[in-house]
Design an enzyme around this catalytic site. Sequence first.
Site, PDB file in Angstrom:
ATOM      1  N   GLU A 216      -5.936   8.389   8.577  1.00 37.10           N
ATOM      2  CA  GLU A 216      -5.439   8.828   7.029  1.00 37.10           C
ATOM      3  C   GLU A 216      -4.257   8.969   6.782  1.00 37.10           C
ATOM      4  O   GLU A 216      -3.976   9.542   7.552  1.00 37.10           O
ATOM      5  CB  GLU A 216      -6.196   9.927   7.293  1.00 37.10           C
ATOM      6  CG  GLU A 216      -5.589  10.860   6.486  1.00 37.10           C
ATOM      7  CD  GLU A 216      -6.059  10.934   5.481  1.00 37.10           C
ATOM      8  OE1 GLU A 216      -5.048  10.616   4.835  1.00 37.10           O
ATOM      9  OE2 GLU A 216      -6.856  10.148   4.093  1.00 37.10           O
ATOM     10  N   SER A 217      -3.581   8.839   6.900  1.00 30.79           N
ATOM     11  CA  SER A 217      -2.142   8.521   5.928  1.00 30.79           C
ATOM     12  C   SER A 217      -1.615  10.204   6.082  1.00 30.79           C
ATOM     13  O   SER A 217      -0.497  10.713   6.627  1.00 30.79           O
ATOM     14  CB  SER A 217      -1.327   7.494   4.883  1.00 30.79           C
ATOM     15  OG  SER A 217      -2.114   8.425   3.427  1.00 30.79           O
TER      16      SER A 217
ATOM     17  N   CYS B 106       0.810  -1.244  -0.127  1.00 32.20           N
ATOM     18  CA  CYS B 106      -0.256  -0.100  -0.090  1.00 32.20           C
ATOM     19  C   CYS B 106       0.768   1.250   0.097  1.00 32.20           C
ATOM     20  O   CYS B 106       1.882   1.106   1.126  1.00 32.20           O
ATOM     21  CB  CYS B 106      -0.975   0.150   1.364  1.00 32.20           C
ATOM     22  SG  CYS B 106      -1.503   1.189   1.334  1.00 32.20           S
TER      23      CYS B 106
ATOM     24  N   ARG C  67     -14.935   1.071   5.479  1.00 35.00           N
ATOM     25  CA  ARG C  67     -13.726   0.850   4.911  1.00 35.00           C
ATOM     26  C   ARG C  67     -13.010   0.001   5.855  1.00 35.00           C
ATOM     27  O   ARG C  67     -12.654   0.635   6.624  1.00 35.00           O
ATOM     28  CB  ARG C  67     -12.901   0.731   3.468  1.00 35.00           C
ATOM     29  CG  ARG C  67     -14.254   1.757   2.606  1.00 35.00           C
ATOM     30  CD  ARG C  67     -13.325   2.396   1.342  1.00 35.00           C
ATOM     31  NE  ARG C  67     -12.998   3.277   2.276  1.00 35.00           N
ATOM     32  CZ  ARG C  67     -11.603   4.086   1.739  1.00 35.00           C
ATOM     33  NH1 ARG C  67     -10.910   3.099   0.752  1.00 35.00           N
ATOM     34  NH2 ARG C  67     -10.519   4.782   2.257  1.00 35.00           N
ATOM     35  N   PHE C  68     -11.378  -1.054   5.534  1.00 31.34           N
ATOM     36  CA  PHE C  68     -10.736  -1.514   6.434  1.00 31.34           C
ATOM     37  C   PHE C  68      -9.976  -1.734   5.421  1.00 31.34           C
ATOM     38  O   PHE C  68      -9.055  -2.192   5.710  1.00 31.34           O
ATOM     39  CB  PHE C  68     -11.555  -3.090   6.894  1.00 31.34           C
ATOM     40  CG  PHE C  68     -12.630  -3.953   7.148  1.00 31.34           C
ATOM     41  CD1 PHE C  68     -13.381  -2.968   8.198  1.00 31.34           C
ATOM     42  CD2 PHE C  68     -13.614  -4.140   6.370  1.00 31.34           C
ATOM     43  CE1 PHE C  68     -15.266  -3.725   8.957  1.00 31.34           C
ATOM     44  CE2 PHE C  68     -14.701  -4.407   6.994  1.00 31.34           C
ATOM     45  CZ  PHE C  68     -14.960  -4.158   8.263  1.00 31.34           C
ATOM     46  N   THR C  69      -8.938  -0.216   6.155  1.00 30.88           N
ATOM     47  CA  THR C  69      -8.220   0.207   5.269  1.00 30.88           C
ATOM     48  C   THR C  69      -6.378   0.141   6.073  1.00 30.88           C
ATOM     49  O   THR C  69      -6.571  -0.021   7.273  1.00 30.88           O
ATOM     50  CB  THR C  69      -8.131   1.488   5.234  1.00 30.88           C
ATOM     51  OG1 THR C  69      -8.680   2.508   5.953  1.00 30.88           O
ATOM     52  CG2 THR C  69      -9.334   1.645   3.911  1.00 30.88           C
ATOM     53  N   VAL C  70      -5.253  -0.037   6.011  1.00 28.33           N
ATOM     54  CA  VAL C  70      -4.107  -0.135   6.313  1.00 28.33           C
ATOM     55  C   VAL C  70      -3.534   1.886   5.805  1.00 28.33           C
ATOM     56  O   VAL C  70      -4.457   2.376   3.948  1.00 28.33           O
ATOM     57  CB  VAL C  70      -3.650  -0.336   5.713  1.00 28.33           C
ATOM     58  CG1 VAL C  70      -3.453  -2.217   6.799  1.00 28.33           C
ATOM     59  CG2 VAL C  70      -2.818  -1.420   4.283  1.00 28.33           C
TER      60      VAL C  70
ATOM     61  N   TRP D 247      -7.936  -7.205   4.401  1.00 23.32           N
ATOM     62  CA  TRP D 247      -6.029  -7.743   4.402  1.00 23.32           C
ATOM     63  C   TRP D 247      -6.413  -8.906   5.394  1.00 23.32           C
ATOM     64  O   TRP D 247      -6.446  -8.132   6.668  1.00 23.32           O
ATOM     65  CB  TRP D 247      -4.742  -6.736   5.051  1.00 23.32           C
ATOM     66  CG  TRP D 247      -5.442  -5.074   4.306  1.00 23.32           C
ATOM     67  CD1 TRP D 247      -6.366  -3.973   4.113  1.00 23.32           C
ATOM     68  CD2 TRP D 247      -4.693  -5.298   2.836  1.00 23.32           C
ATOM     69  NE1 TRP D 247      -5.324  -2.768   3.721  1.00 23.32           N
ATOM     70  CE2 TRP D 247      -5.239  -3.993   2.128  1.00 23.32           C
ATOM     71  CE3 TRP D 247      -4.585  -5.779   2.023  1.00 23.32           C
ATOM     72  CZ2 TRP D 247      -4.743  -3.266   0.744  1.00 23.32           C
ATOM     73  CZ3 TRP D 247      -3.171  -5.581   0.809  1.00 23.32           C
ATOM     74  CH2 TRP D 247      -4.041  -3.712   0.347  1.00 23.32           C
TER      75      TRP D 247
END
Length: 318
Positions: free
Chosen positions: A142-143, A55, A124-127, A88
Amino acid sequence: MSTKDHTLQSDLAKQKIQPDGSFKRPDSSFRNFIEKGGQFEPEKDRYHLYVALICPWATRTLIVRKLKGLEEIIPITIASPRMDTHGWPFASVDNFPGAENDPLYGSEHIKDLYLKADSDYDGRFTVPILWDKKTHTVVNNESSEIIRIFNSAFDDFLPDEKKAVNLYPEALRPEIDELNGWVYTDINNGVYRSGFASTQEAYSKAVKEVFDSLDKVEKILEGEKYLIGDKLTEADVRLFVTIIRFDTAYHGHFKCNIRTIRDGYPNIDRWLRNLYWKNPAFKDPTNFDHIKGGYYSMKSINPTGIVPAGPVPHIRPL
């Protein structure tokens, strides 16, 4: 546990395609900050970072973490780059080389962390996930905000040379914000808008914007070491994570094949190779096996799951 259906479809593109066939990325959900006097205080051994090396957004946070010397303050866990129907997975579910188990809760998927933070969560299941071990919740996913947190929130714990690293200096903020704006829209997210487009018209528009903006970056970097102010800033970090994936993934998998970086953009290629080969903060979090293994596992775009051999080499030497 909520009765809602919390399964995540296997490809990032699902449920984000607009009626005209274009791809729109939803906003992140957890937007808290680490700050003195706030809900989340700067502390050692309180926070944990969950990432996937495929990612680009997660890799932003790893680069800044290393640039700031936060390795002992913010430990990390790496998920598998191959999404399944629940998102993930950790190594306990998909033991992809370099993937790890969740050391805090034994979670099977990143999804489990979101539901631990909020059993009714339906986003959503985000990284990446910046996790608080004290209150067992997500601080921020939030990156762009996590790298700002890393840039200054833990400075009291750092030696002077790391405290002095400032990727968002006040004098350069207007320029950084302006460049970040169109780089995000046209390049960082533009490659996804190209790759996940479901109509020819949406694809043609997106891919043109990608290369128009790469042309613009090429001019900016003529004779320059960095994007802004002859100084390494977060603008370089944010662009790097897309450019390092361009020839290996986006050129083929996302149909961004008008030109490669290495053969079409000498200034960008020079900038890229200098960052990668001369600064471990950029090289160490870059894992081409995770990048290629993850992107080419997206069945809606690459049904066979075959991972291409090239380009050779993944990045040219200096």
